[in-house]
Design a protein around this motif. Structure first.
Motif, PDB file in Angstrom:
ATOM      1  N   LYS A  41       0.865  -1.182   0.000  1.00 44.12           N
ATOM      2  CA  LYS A  41       0.000   0.000   0.000  1.00 44.12           C
ATOM      3  C   LYS A  41       0.896   1.224   0.000  1.00 44.12           C
ATOM      4  O   LYS A  41       2.091   1.137   0.264  1.00 44.12           O
ATOM      5  CB  LYS A  41      -0.897   0.022   1.237  1.00 44.12           C
ATOM      6  CG  LYS A  41      -0.116   0.086   2.545  1.00 44.12           C
ATOM      7  CD  LYS A  41      -1.032   0.079   3.760  1.00 44.12           C
ATOM      8  CE  LYS A  41      -0.223   0.110   5.057  1.00 44.12           C
ATOM      9  NZ  LYS A  41      -1.087   0.096   6.245  1.00 44.12           N
ATOM     10  N   LYS A  42       0.316   2.376  -0.300  1.00 42.90           N
ATOM     11  CA  LYS A  42       1.094   3.612  -0.283  1.00 42.90           C
ATOM     12  C   LYS A  42       1.246   4.111   1.153  1.00 42.90           C
ATOM     13  O   LYS A  42       0.258   4.339   1.850  1.00 42.90           O
ATOM     14  CB  LYS A  42       0.418   4.679  -1.151  1.00 42.90           C
ATOM     15  CG  LYS A  42       0.589   4.435  -2.643  1.00 42.90           C
ATOM     16  CD  LYS A  42       0.279   5.681  -3.456  1.00 42.90           C
ATOM     17  CE  LYS A  42       0.634   5.459  -4.920  1.00 42.90           C
ATOM     18  NZ  LYS A  42       0.437   6.687  -5.731  1.00 42.90           N
ATOM     19  N   LYS A  45       2.138  10.192   0.621  1.00 45.35           N
ATOM     20  CA  LYS A  45       1.181  10.854  -0.264  1.00 45.35           C
ATOM     21  C   LYS A  45       1.873  11.388  -1.513  1.00 45.35           C
ATOM     22  O   LYS A  45       1.932  12.593  -1.757  1.00 45.35           O
ATOM     23  CB  LYS A  45       0.471  11.972   0.495  1.00 45.35           C
ATOM     24  CG  LYS A  45      -0.348  11.463   1.681  1.00 45.35           C
ATOM     25  CD  LYS A  45      -1.029  12.598   2.426  1.00 45.35           C
ATOM     26  CE  LYS A  45      -1.841  12.072   3.604  1.00 45.35           C
ATOM     27  NZ  LYS A  45      -2.509  13.188   4.352  1.00 45.35           N
ATOM     28  N   ASP A  46       2.421  10.460  -2.305  1.00 46.29           N
ATOM     29  CA  ASP A  46       3.099  10.810  -3.562  1.00 46.29           C
ATOM     30  C   ASP A  46       4.114  11.933  -3.347  1.00 46.29           C
ATOM     31  O   ASP A  46       4.125  12.950  -4.048  1.00 46.29           O
ATOM     32  CB  ASP A  46       2.079  11.209  -4.628  1.00 46.29           C
ATOM     33  CG  ASP A  46       1.218  10.026  -5.060  1.00 46.29           C
ATOM     34  OD1 ASP A  46       1.617   8.874  -4.780  1.00 46.29           O
ATOM     35  OD2 ASP A  46       0.158  10.261  -5.642  1.00 46.29           O
ATOM     36  N   MET A  69       7.538   4.972  -6.278  1.00 45.48           N
ATOM     37  CA  MET A  69       6.297   5.742  -6.234  1.00 45.48           C
ATOM     38  C   MET A  69       5.103   4.786  -6.258  1.00 45.48           C
ATOM     39  O   MET A  69       4.142   4.954  -5.496  1.00 45.48           O
ATOM     40  CB  MET A  69       6.235   6.732  -7.400  1.00 45.48           C
ATOM     41  CG  MET A  69       4.992   7.615  -7.398  1.00 45.48           C
ATOM     42  SD  MET A  69       4.849   8.673  -5.935  1.00 45.48           S
ATOM     43  CE  MET A  69       6.040   9.954  -6.345  1.00 45.48           C
ATOM     44  N   LYS A  70       5.185   3.790  -7.100  1.00 46.32           N
ATOM     45  CA  LYS A  70       4.107   2.801  -7.169  1.00 46.32           C
ATOM     46  C   LYS A  70       4.069   1.947  -5.907  1.00 46.32           C
ATOM     47  O   LYS A  70       2.995   1.620  -5.395  1.00 46.32           O
ATOM     48  CB  LYS A  70       4.307   1.917  -8.401  1.00 46.32           C
ATOM     49  CG  LYS A  70       3.230   0.863  -8.585  1.00 46.32           C
ATOM     50  CD  LYS A  70       3.476   0.044  -9.854  1.00 46.32           C
ATOM     51  CE  LYS A  70       2.403  -1.017 -10.034  1.00 46.32           C
ATOM     52  NZ  LYS A  70       2.642  -1.827 -11.265  1.00 46.32           N
ATOM     53  N   GLU A  71       5.231   1.591  -5.402  1.00 42.70           N
ATOM     54  CA  GLU A  71       5.316   0.707  -4.250  1.00 42.70           C
ATOM     55  C   GLU A  71       4.853   1.369  -2.963  1.00 42.70           C
ATOM     56  O   GLU A  71       4.149   0.747  -2.149  1.00 42.70           O
ATOM     57  CB  GLU A  71       6.764   0.234  -4.071  1.00 42.70           C
ATOM     58  CG  GLU A  71       7.025  -0.599  -2.837  1.00 42.70           C
ATOM     59  CD  GLU A  71       8.478  -1.050  -2.724  1.00 42.70           C
ATOM     60  OE1 GLU A  71       8.938  -1.760  -3.641  1.00 42.70           O
ATOM     61  OE2 GLU A  71       9.153  -0.681  -1.734  1.00 42.70           O
ATOM     62  N   ALA A  72       5.237   2.654  -2.756  1.00 43.32           N
ATOM     63  CA  ALA A  72       4.967   3.266  -1.452  1.00 43.32           C
ATOM     64  C   ALA A  72       4.604   4.741  -1.512  1.00 43.32           C
ATOM     65  O   ALA A  72       4.395   5.359  -0.471  1.00 43.32           O
ATOM     66  CB  ALA A  72       6.176   3.076  -0.536  1.00 43.32           C
ATOM     67  N   GLY A  73       4.565   5.328  -2.717  1.00 46.81           N
ATOM     68  CA  GLY A  73       4.186   6.727  -2.810  1.00 46.81           C
ATOM     69  C   GLY A  73       5.320   7.701  -2.577  1.00 46.81           C
ATOM     70  O   GLY A  73       5.104   8.808  -2.075  1.00 46.81           O
TER      71      GLY A  73
END
Length: 512
Positions: A41-42, A45-46, A69-73
């Protein structure tokens, strides 16, 4: 070769967790509620980060950015490159500012202690404790790097990104040549072999130079310049002879014991080098090796990596690596010491918002983690050499033969994506040699005053090489300058900082 040969990185981490669960306990370094990695999950927050790096380290944070970014934001917004020699001038003002321009920074590890000593690097132990299996990761980092370039005063302030180490490179065809073998045996009354001791290395250098220099081929080229790096190649010899930097009271010891004898050997190797050997610089040693003009070269491990791209298959596959020669002891044993010179550490500044610190830690931790760094160190566009246990062995060697799945070729910064080596045996030998040297890795300076100590030692060694001073005179001059530097910087402070070297060296079993 690797301690975890036969295990994938996933199996290793899962196996450690399963073992802890079976024992009814927790994975070391794991706190209750510790976050699994990857999290599924992220966590952020990006958040996009800005970082500093030395310009020779190339591009891995950029290609890993979309993955993380996809893995954790968390990803990368921008980077600023600087010349590695300007690390202190570029980084220190930012660390001391109220809000640094970078969210994390990569720097040559010889400046690690100086930056940690400012008190402006964020301690990372609590961050590691937030993630399951973090102790497994910390144990996975090779001790020759972990003990010196990530820890300061018993706290963790850095994450390893690059494990530089000296190894002995050689051209195998010359050692297998029947004519040269016969001539060497008649002359030295022993077989022609890859040198095991420094005196063997002198003999081999002289022999190959005298036999092959008419063809433009010499026994070896030894780095002398720039002086603030040249000293490290002398230290390969000196450390194996038991020479150390200081005693526990910060009295210089670089001019004691077998120090002068080891410098005599360094000078003897240079004497049998090619024209210009007395002022040989790093770039020229690269050019000579790439052109096939030297039979042997004591150099960083990656010489064979970026050389193979510049050569035809015959010359490229003739490259081999071995442990650096060692010092022959009175009891017949050999002591080897290979300098871990340069290396790279990542750290986080204290003076940034907490949410950015959290995101920056996750990024550098995951980048260093074998989940990503196994492929990263085997990529020609990365600039990192192996620093973790699964970076060695058969599975690791296979990665040097194939494209990196972490990136494509759709960027001007990385125009190709193919394996570094074409032959498994060459890749395996490359890593075998690296591991053999890491296991006897000897640390560089890494505390406050490093540039001054390096300049004083290297400059006086150059005077010995040129004949301006004897070996003993040169080292006495350097020791005198070192004593003044330590006094200027504060003897009590220097002694306390040097304790980090002593404690790490003793953990590795070195007599200090």
């Amino acid at each position: 070769m690797g301690l975890f040969s036969g295990f994938t990185r996933r199996k290793f981490l899962q196996g450690a967790a399963a073992g802890a669960a079976a024992a009814g306990g927790m994975t070391p370094g794991m706190s209750f509620g510790a976050q699994a990695v990857p999290p599924g999950k992220k966590l952020f927050k990006d958040i996009e980060l800005t970082y500093f790096q030395d310009s020779n380290w190339l591009h891995s944070p950029l290609w890993l950015s979309p993955h993380l970014m996809k893995e954790a934001g968390v990803g990368i917004k921008s980077r600023e490159n600087y010349d590695g020699g300007d690390a202190v001038a570029k980084i220190l003002p930012q660390l001391l500012s109220k809000r640094p321009r970078f969210d994390w920074v990569q720097f040559p590890s010889l400046f690690f202690g100086a930056f940690a000593e400012t008190g402006q690097l964020e301690p990372l132990d609590d961050y590691f404790a937030q993630y399951a299996g973090s102790q497994d990761y910390l144990d996975w980092v090779m001790p020759a790097y972990r003990e010196f370039y990530t820890k300061w005063d018993n706290k963790t302030y850095g994450v390893m990104l690059d494990g530089d180490i000296h190894i002995l490179h050689y051209r195998n065809s010359y050692f297998q040549d029947a004519g040269l073998q016969s001539k060497f045996s008649k002359r030295f009354q022993r077989d022609l072999e890859v040198p095991k001791t420094w005196l063997d290395f002198v003999d081999a250098t002289q022999f190959f130079t005298e036999e092959l220099s008419s063809q433009g081929i010499y026994g070896s080229s030894m780095v002398v310049n720039p002086p603030n790096f040249g000293w490290g190649f002398w230290m390969d010899i000196a450390a194996s002879a038991g020479v150390n930097y200081f005693d526990e009271n910060m009295n210089p010891t670089i001019n004691q014991g077998k120090a002068a004898e080891s410098l005599d050997i360094y000078r003897e190797i240079i004497k049998f080098g090619p024209p210009g050997a007395e002022a040989m610089d790093i770039g020229t040693t690269i050019q000579r090796w790439q052109s096939g003009s030297d039979v042997m070269s004591v150099w960083w491990i990656d010489l064979s990596e970026f050389t193979v791209q510049q050569q035809g298959p015959e010359l490229a596959e003739d490259q081999r690596g071995a442990i650096v020669p060692g010092w022959l002891n009175d009891d017949g044993s050999i002591t080897n010491r290979a300098m871990s010179l340069w290396c790279r550490t990542a750290s986080i500044p204290k003076n940034i918002p907490q949410d950015i610190k959290d995101a920056a830690f996750y990024f550098i931790y995951r980048m260093s983690h074998p989940d990503y760094s196994n492929e990263m160190v085997a990529d020609e566009y990365c600039g990192s050499d192996p620093f973790g246990r699964t970076h060695y062995g058969d599975a690791a060697a296979q990665l040097y033969l194939q494209a990196n799945p972490q990136r494509g070729t759709d960027n001007d910064l990385w125009k190709t994506n193919a394996g570094i080596f074409k032959n498994f045996d060459t890749a395996k030998n490359h890593l075998d040699a690296g591991l053999a040297n890491v296991e006897v890795g000897y640390p560089q300076f890494f505390w406050e005053g490093t540039p001054e100590y390096a300049d004083a030692l290297g400059r006086n060694i150059s005077k010995a090489v040129s004949g301006e001073l004897t070996s003993q005179q040169a080292l006495d001059e350097a020791a005198e300058e070192w004593a003044k530097i330590a006094q200027k910087l504060g003897l009590d402070s220097q002694k306390r900082q040097y304790r980090n070297f002593i404690d790490g060296a003793r953990k590795l079993g070195y007599k200090i």
